[in-house]
Design a protein around this motif. Structure first.
Motif, PDB file in Angstrom:
ATOM      1  N   ALA A 145       0.851  -1.190   0.000  1.00  0.00           N
ATOM      2  CA  ALA A 145       0.000   0.000   0.000  1.00  0.00           C
ATOM      3  C   ALA A 145       0.885   1.237   0.000  1.00  0.00           C
ATOM      4  CB  ALA A 145      -0.916  -0.010   1.216  1.00  0.00           C
ATOM      5  N   VAL A 146       0.797   2.036  -1.054  1.00  0.00           N
ATOM      6  CA  VAL A 146       1.584   3.272  -1.148  1.00  0.00           C
ATOM      7  C   VAL A 146       0.659   4.477  -1.194  1.00  0.00           C
ATOM      8  CG1 VAL A 146       3.247   4.585  -2.504  1.00  0.00           C
ATOM      9  CG2 VAL A 146       3.511   2.107  -2.264  1.00  0.00           C
ATOM     10  N   SER A 147      -0.272   4.489  -2.132  1.00  0.00           N
ATOM     11  CA  SER A 147      -1.152   5.648  -2.253  1.00  0.00           C
ATOM     12  C   SER A 147      -2.412   5.512  -1.397  1.00  0.00           C
ATOM     13  CB  SER A 147      -1.532   5.882  -3.717  1.00  0.00           C
ATOM     14  OG  SER A 147      -2.165   4.742  -4.266  1.00  0.00           O
ATOM     15  N   LEU A 148      -2.470   4.504  -0.540  1.00  0.00           N
ATOM     16  CA  LEU A 148      -3.489   4.395   0.500  1.00  0.00           C
ATOM     17  C   LEU A 148      -2.773   4.183   1.818  1.00  0.00           C
ATOM     18  CD1 LEU A 148      -6.849   2.548   0.633  1.00  0.00           C
ATOM     19  CD2 LEU A 148      -5.131   1.989   2.342  1.00  0.00           C
ATOM     20  N   PHE A 149      -3.173   4.943   2.842  1.00  0.00           N
ATOM     21  CA  PHE A 149      -2.543   4.813   4.152  1.00  0.00           C
ATOM     22  C   PHE A 149      -3.610   4.915   5.229  1.00  0.00           C
ATOM     23  CE2 PHE A 149      -1.949   9.160   2.533  1.00  0.00           C
ATOM     24  CZ  PHE A 149      -2.708   9.869   3.449  1.00  0.00           C
ATOM     25  N   LEU A 150      -3.237   4.638   6.461  1.00  0.00           N
ATOM     26  CA  LEU A 150      -4.164   4.623   7.583  1.00  0.00           C
ATOM     27  C   LEU A 150      -3.871   5.778   8.538  1.00  0.00           C
ATOM     28  CD1 LEU A 150      -4.162   0.807   8.474  1.00  0.00           C
ATOM     29  CD2 LEU A 150      -5.612   2.016   6.825  1.00  0.00           C
ATOM     30  N   ARG A 151      -4.876   6.603   8.802  1.00  0.00           N
ATOM     31  CA  ARG A 151      -4.784   7.608   9.854  1.00  0.00           C
ATOM     32  C   ARG A 151      -5.097   6.943  11.196  1.00  0.00           C
ATOM     33  NH1 ARG A 151      -2.347  12.065   7.501  1.00  0.00           N
ATOM     34  NH2 ARG A 151      -3.709  13.144   6.039  1.00  0.00           N
ATOM     35  N   LEU A 152      -4.431   7.414  12.250  1.00  0.00           N
ATOM     36  CA  LEU A 152      -4.607   6.841  13.587  1.00  0.00           C
ATOM     37  C   LEU A 152      -4.916   7.954  14.590  1.00  0.00           C
ATOM     38  CD1 LEU A 152      -1.398   4.577  13.703  1.00  0.00           C
ATOM     39  CD2 LEU A 152      -3.683   3.893  12.934  1.00  0.00           C
TER      40      LEU A 152
END
Length: 558
Positions: free
Chosen positions: A195-202
Motif C-alpha cells: 500500500a503506497v497511495s493508500l494509508f491509515l490515519r490513527l
C-alpha cells in the motif's frame, strides 16, 4: 482578456444565494449560488452575459439566505460579504448567478471548468500535470522547478546528496509523486502489492483534560496514537523496522436496481498486523485514505470564505435534508481560526499547510512549518528518533527549507484543471439534468467566482466549476469511519471536487473513488452515499437504466 473594473468602494452588496426554488414577482428561480466571470477566453466587457429573467423582481424580493443564521430580509436582493468586488464586478457576477434550468444546451464557459487557467492540451496520462494556462513566463519556471521537487526521491541520512537526504526514518512514500501518481488519484493496493497511495490515519479519544482542552480550542484536531502517532507507516530507512503491515478484507453488499440490474458493493475491513513497536492503544481509531488528485487546488483556495459560509446550513433551517457545515481549523503560521477546505475531512486551511503536513507525515521530511526532523516518529519510538536526520545548517532550517516549500506549494497551487469534454452531447446534457433533479448539486455545487484579490493573479476573478461546496456533510453509516477530526464527526466528510473525475482512468489507469477507493466505478460511488445524500441515492436506484447511464456519462464528461 481580463474584465477591468473600478477599485472597490465603500458601497458593498451581497450575492444572492439560494439552493431551493422560490418565486419572486412571478419568476421561478432555481438553484442559485455564487458564480463569477473572470479572465475567460474571448470574454470582454461587451460580451453577452447570462441575464436573470425578472431581475428587478428578484432584487426586490424578501429572501432568507439558506444556511445563514439570522439573516435579515434583503433590501436590494444582494449580499455584502464579497468586499473584494467593485460595484461593476457585482453586476457582472449577478448576471451569471443562476444555475442551469435549460438542459437543451451547454452553459456559457462550461467547458472551461478551471477558468482562464483551464488546460486544453491533449488528453492523455499527463492530463493532470499541466501548468495553469494563464501563468506568466516566470511563474511557469517556478512551476517546473516545483514539479521537479514534487517528483524528487528523498534518501535516508547520511547521504552524498546533501540536499536530498532526511527521508523518514518512517514514511509512506519517498516522494510526493509516489502517492499522487501523475498528480492524480490514489487507489487501494492490488493483491500482492504494498500500500503506497493508500494509508491509515490513527487517533484515540481524548484521555485527559489537557487533551480535551486542545481539541476544544483546535490546537489539535485529533489525539495521535501514543506509540504509532497520527499515521501508520509501513516503510522505514535501513536499520529500522517499519510500523507493520495491514490487510484488507471485503464484505459484499448487494444493491438491487430498478430495471433488473444489480450492483455489488465491497465494504473494506482493515486489519493491522506485524506491529514493529508493540501493541496499539486499545481505543485506537483507524481511517484509511487514498491520495486525492491535485488539480485546481489554487482555485479552491481562492474561493471567498463568505461564499462557503453562505452555503452552510448546519441546522437544516431550509428543511431540504442537507445540513453542510464549515470546518474550522487553525492556520499553522498565524494561529488564527479559518476555514478548513483541504483534505478528506477539511482539516487544512491552505495548500502550504497541506504540503507541510504531507512532507512531515508521508515522507518524514521537516520544513520551516513542521521543523521536527523525525516526522511522525513518536517519543516512544526510541530507535527511530536516535537515527541521523538530514538537516544541513548551511542550507537553512529543516530538511526542506524555503524555497523548497515555496516551490512545491506553488506547483501544487497551479496544476491546471482539464477542459470538459462532450458538454453539448445530448446524453451528457440529460445526465446533467438528472444530476440537478436528484439533488446532487446541493452538495456538489457546480460553480463559484474566485476572489478578485486572490494572492496569485492567475486565480483572480475566475468562473470555475469544481462541483463542491467545501463543506462537511453526514454521509451515513456506510461511509462512516467513526473517527472524528476537528469539526468533522466520524460520519462526516468534506464534499470532494468532481472536476477531472472523468479522466481518472486515463491518468491513473483505474476508476477507484471515495476516501478509501472502495468504489470501483462511478455508480458504486453514488450507491455508497447515505446520510444527507440518502434521498438522492434512492432516486438513482429507482432510475430507469438509460437514465443511470446518462448520469454516468455526465460524470465522465467532468
Amino acid at each position: 482578456m481580463r474584465l477591468r473594473s473600478k477599485a472597490p468602494t465603500a458601497w458593498t452588496t451581497r450575492l444572492l444565494f439560494l439552493s431551493k426554488t422560490f418565486v419572486a414577482g412571478g419568476y421561478a428561480a432555481r438553484h442559485f449560488l455564487p458564480v463569477g466571470i473572470g479572465a475567460l477566453a474571448g470574454l470582454n466587457q461587451d460580451a453577452n452575459l447570462m441575464i436573470v429573467p425578472g431581475r428587478s423582481a428578484i432584487l426586490g424580493a424578501v429572501v432568507i439566505c439558506a444556511g445563514v443564521i439570522g439573516h435579515t430580509a434583503l433590501a436590494d436582493g444582494l449580499l455584502s460579504h464579497r468586499n473584494d468586488l467593485s460595484e461593476q464586478d457585482r453586476v457582472k457576477v449577478l448576471k451569471v448567478l443562476p444555475l442551469a434550468d435549460d438542459f437543451s444546451k451547454a452553459e456559457a464557459f462550461e467547458q472551461m471548468q478551471g477558468g482562464a487557467g483551464t488546460s486544453r492540451k491533449r488528453i492523455n496520462r499527463d492530463a493532470f500535470s499541466h501548468a495553469t494556462a494563464n501563468l506568466t513566463f516566470e511563474q511557469e519556471q517556478d512551476f517546473k522547478v516545483g514539479n521537479g521537487l514534487f517528483k524528487k526521491l528523498w534518501a535516508s541520512s547520511p547521504a552524498s546528496t546533501k540536499a536530498s537526504d532526511g527521508l523518514g526514518p518512517l514514511y509512506n512514500a519517498r516522494s510526493c509523486q509516489g502517492c499522487h501518481l501523475k498528480d492524480g488519484r490514489g487507489r487501494p493496493p492490488r493483491p500482492g502489492d504494498e500500500a503506497v497511495s493508500l494509508f491509515l490515519r490513527l487517533s484515540i479519544p481524548p484521555q485527559t483534560d489537557e487533551d480535551r482542552v486542545a481539541l476544544e480550542d483546535k490546537s489539535l484536531l485529533r489525539i495521535p496514537e501514543p506509540t504509532y502517532g497520527g499515521q501508520f507507516q509501513a516503510f522505514a530507512v535501513p536499520g529500522l523496522a517499519g510500523e507493520g503491515r495491514f490487510d484488507i478484507e471485503h464484505e459484499e453488499i448487494v444493491v438491487p436496481l430498478n430495471g433488473g440490474e444489480t450492483a455489488i458493493l465491497k465494504k473494506p475491513n482493515y486489519k493491522i498486523r506485524d506491529l514493529g513497536f508493540g501493541d496499539m492503544h486499545p481505543e485506537t481509531m483507524i481511517s484509511p485514505r487514498v491520495a486525492p488528485p491535485m488539480i485546481g487546488l489554487g482555485l479552491l483556495q481562492a474561493v471567498h470564505p463568505g461564499d462557503i459560509e453562505a452555503l452552510a446550513d448546519p441546522d437544516d433551517l431550509n428543511g431540504d435534508g442537507i445540513s453542510g457545515k464549515v470546518s474550522r481549523v487553525r492556520d499553522s503560521r498565524t494561529g488564527e481560526l479559518t476555514i478548513g477546505r483541504f483534505g478528506w475531512k477539511g482539516s487544512n486551511p491552505n495548500i502550504r499547510d497541506q504540503t507541510a503536513g504531507a512532507f512531515s507525515v508521508d515522507i518524514g521530511i521537516s520544513s520551516p512549518d513542521k521543523p521536527d526532523n523525525y516526522g511522525d516518529c513518536t517519543q516512544r519510538q526510541i530507535e527511530c528518533r536516535s537515527l541521523p536526520h538530514g538537516e544541513q545548517a548551511q542550507l537553512g532550517v529543516s530538511e526542506a527549507p524555503d524555497p523548497v516549500m515555496e516551490l512545491v506549494t506553488f506547483y501544487s497551487e497551479n496544476l491546471a484543471v482539464p477542459a470538459r469534454r462532450d458538454v453539448s452531447d445530448p446524453e451528457v446534457l440529460r445526465g446533467k439534468e438528472l444530476f440537478y433533479e436528484v439533488g446532487c448539486a446541493k452538495c456538489h455545487q457546480p460553480k463559484f467566482v474566485t476572489r478578485r484579490d486572490a494572492e496569485t493573479k492567475a486565480h483572480q476573478f475566475q468562473l470555475i466549476w469544481p462541483y463542491t461546496d467545501l463543506l462537511l456533510h453526514d454521509m451515513g453509516d456506510g461511509l462512516a469511519d467513526d473517527r472524528p477530526v476537528g469539526d468533522a464527526t466520524g460520519r462526516e466528510w468534506r464534499t470532494p471536487p468532481l472536476w477531472g473525475i472523468g479522466l481518472t482512468e486515463t491518468v491513473n489507469n483505474h476508476t477507484r473513488f471515495l476516501h478509501d477507493g472502495r468504489a470501483r466505478n462511478w455508480l458504486e460511488a453514488v450507491l455508497w452515499h447515505g446520510g444527507e445524500a440518502e434521498a438522492a441515492r434512492y432516486q438513482v436506484v429507482a432510475m430507469e437504466p438509460d437514465d443511470r447511464t446518462s448520469l454516468i456519462r455526465f460524470l465522465e464528461s467532468l
